[in-house]
Motif scaffolding. Structure first.
Motif, short mmCIF file in Angstrom:
data_model
loop_
_atom_site.label_atom_id
_atom_site.label_comp_id
_atom_site.label_asym_id
_atom_site.label_seq_id
_atom_site.Cartn_x
_atom_site.Cartn_y
_atom_site.Cartn_z
N SER A 1 -43.69 -17.25 5.05
CA SER A 1 -43.47 -16.86 6.46
C SER A 1 -42.69 -15.56 6.55
O SER A 1 -43.01 -14.67 7.35
CB SER A 1 -42.73 -17.99 7.19
OG SER A 1 -41.46 -18.24 6.57
N LEU A 2 -41.66 -15.43 5.70
CA LEU A 2 -40.88 -14.19 5.71
C LEU A 2 -41.72 -13.02 5.27
O LEU A 2 -41.68 -11.93 5.86
CB LEU A 2 -39.66 -14.35 4.78
CG LEU A 2 -38.74 -13.13 4.65
CD1 LEU A 2 -38.13 -12.78 6.01
CD2 LEU A 2 -37.64 -13.39 3.64
N HIS B 1 -44.99 -12.77 5.49
CA HIS B 1 -46.00 -12.52 6.52
C HIS B 1 -45.38 -11.76 7.69
O HIS B 1 -46.00 -10.83 8.24
CB HIS B 1 -46.59 -13.85 6.99
CG HIS B 1 -47.68 -13.69 8.03
ND1 HIS B 1 -48.90 -13.14 7.73
CD2 HIS B 1 -47.68 -14.01 9.36
CE1 HIS B 1 -49.64 -13.11 8.84
NE2 HIS B 1 -48.91 -13.64 9.83
N SER B 2 -44.16 -12.13 8.09
CA SER B 2 -43.50 -11.43 9.19
C SER B 2 -43.22 -9.97 8.82
O SER B 2 -43.41 -9.06 9.64
CB SER B 2 -42.19 -12.14 9.54
OG SER B 2 -41.48 -11.45 10.54
N ASN C 1 -46.46 -8.00 8.99
CA ASN C 1 -46.86 -7.72 10.37
C ASN C 1 -46.03 -6.58 10.96
O ASN C 1 -46.56 -5.71 11.66
CB ASN C 1 -46.70 -8.98 11.23
CG ASN C 1 -47.74 -10.03 10.90
OD1 ASN C 1 -48.81 -9.71 10.36
ND2 ASN C 1 -47.44 -11.29 11.19
N THR C 2 -44.73 -6.59 10.69
CA THR C 2 -43.87 -5.53 11.21
C THR C 2 -44.28 -4.18 10.65
O THR C 2 -44.38 -3.18 11.38
CB THR C 2 -42.40 -5.83 10.86
OG1 THR C 2 -42.04 -7.11 11.40
CG2 THR C 2 -41.48 -4.78 11.42
#
Length: 321
Positions: free
Chosen positions: A220-221, A223-224, A227-228
């Motif tokens: 999740s980290l 992936h975030s 995205n950023t």
């Protein structure tokens, strides 16, 4: 036996004795009675242990002669002891280009010139098993030419052998200080192990490494973050795509503003002729005109900078620190 036969026998005996005596001298002299071998003296600073009479003298691996004498000379003035080593250079080691042997004086002249070019002698280990040494001749042009005998023409300067150099280097190493420092390190390590500090430190490092690995493997980290970075990259590309048109319009506006400032300057000149140069109204007009020109110049510099470096809108201007 007749007197004539007796005289003949005695003469033959005398001649035979002379011949045998001559052959004995030649054999005892090693066959060097009528040769042109030249002897040179060497003075070594270190020990000559392992060097013996008859040891070979070589020049870059080529046999040149042998050691003929090793002496011990005491100096009564300064109670110093020197060890001169005498070597004999074989006359067959020097030949002319035509193949003929050189005279003794010619050999001495060749050796003298070679010494001036850096010819030096040093001890070289000949065998690791027997520990025997030999004398090696070679060129060392960067070494001093120190003579110790009264006949420099018959002396070859020496340089320390590799073993002597290694021994002198090891002698300059402060072994006691190094052993003391090593002992302190071992004591500190032993103390850290004894009170558990070393174990606690290793466990803390292991925990930190495990936590860091867990964060890096968090989907999740990651992936975030991806995205950023994707959004920032899209915004940058959109800005680079739209920025040229905006800069062109901005340049056009700056040109119009510059023209307006020029017209304002002309009006100010006309007003100055009408109101007077030092009137309050003219001073205010001058101040307004100066500020307008400064603003136009600043905006034009900003436009030029953005045109050369459009990413400055996102990252800021990179100036000298």
């Amino acid at each position: 036996m007749t007197p004539q036969a007796y005289k003949t026998l005695v003469g033959a005996f005398v001649v035979g004795g002379i011949v045998l005596f001559t052959l004995g001298i030649i054999l005892l002299g090693g066959g060097r009675l009528f040769n042109n071998d030249v002897e040179y003296v060497l003075y070594f600073d270190g020990s000559v242990s392992g060097l013996s009479i008859g040891a070979p003298v070589v020049f870059r691996g080529v046999p040149m002669g042998s050691v003929t004498q090793i002496s011990l000379v005491a100096n009564a003035r300064d109670s110093n002891v020197t060890i001169p080593v005498t070597i004999r250079i074989d006359e067959r080691s020097f030949i002319r280009a035509s193949g003929r042997a050189l005279s003794e004086s010619a050999q001495q002249e060749i050796i003298r010139r070679m010494v001036e070019r850096g010819l030096r002698a040093r001890l070289q280990l000949q065998s690791l098993i027997t520990g025997q040494y030999r004398v090696e001749l070679d060129f060392f042009p960067d070494t001093p030419m120190n003579f110790r005998s009264a006949t420099p023409d018959l002396e070859i300067p020496t340089v320390p052998s590799p073993i002597d150099t290694l021994q002198r280097t090891l002698a300059r190493i402060p072994i006691d200080q190094l052993m003391g420092a090593l002992s302190n390190i071992l004591e500190n390590v032993s103390a850290a192990v004894g009170n558990g500090q070393l174990k606690a430190g290793i466990e803390a490092f292991t925990a930190t490494f495990t936590e860091t690995q867990r964060l890096l493997s968090d989907s999740s980290l990651r992936h975030s973050l991806e995205n950023t970075l994707s959004q920032v990259d899209g915004a940058s590309r959109a800005m680079q795509k739209e920025l040229p048109g905006a800069l062109a319009s901005f340049h056009s506006a700056m040109d119009n503003l510059a023209q307006a400032a020029e017209r304002l300057r002309r009006v100010a000149d006309s007003a100055e002729n009408t109101l007077g140069r030092d009137s309050p109204t003219m001073n205010e007009v001058r101040r307004l005109l100066t500020e307008s020109i400064s603003a136009v110049r600043s905006l034009r510099n900003l436009a030029d900078m953005l045109e050369r470096n459009p990413e400055a809108l996102l990252m800021g201007r990179q100036g000298k620190r």
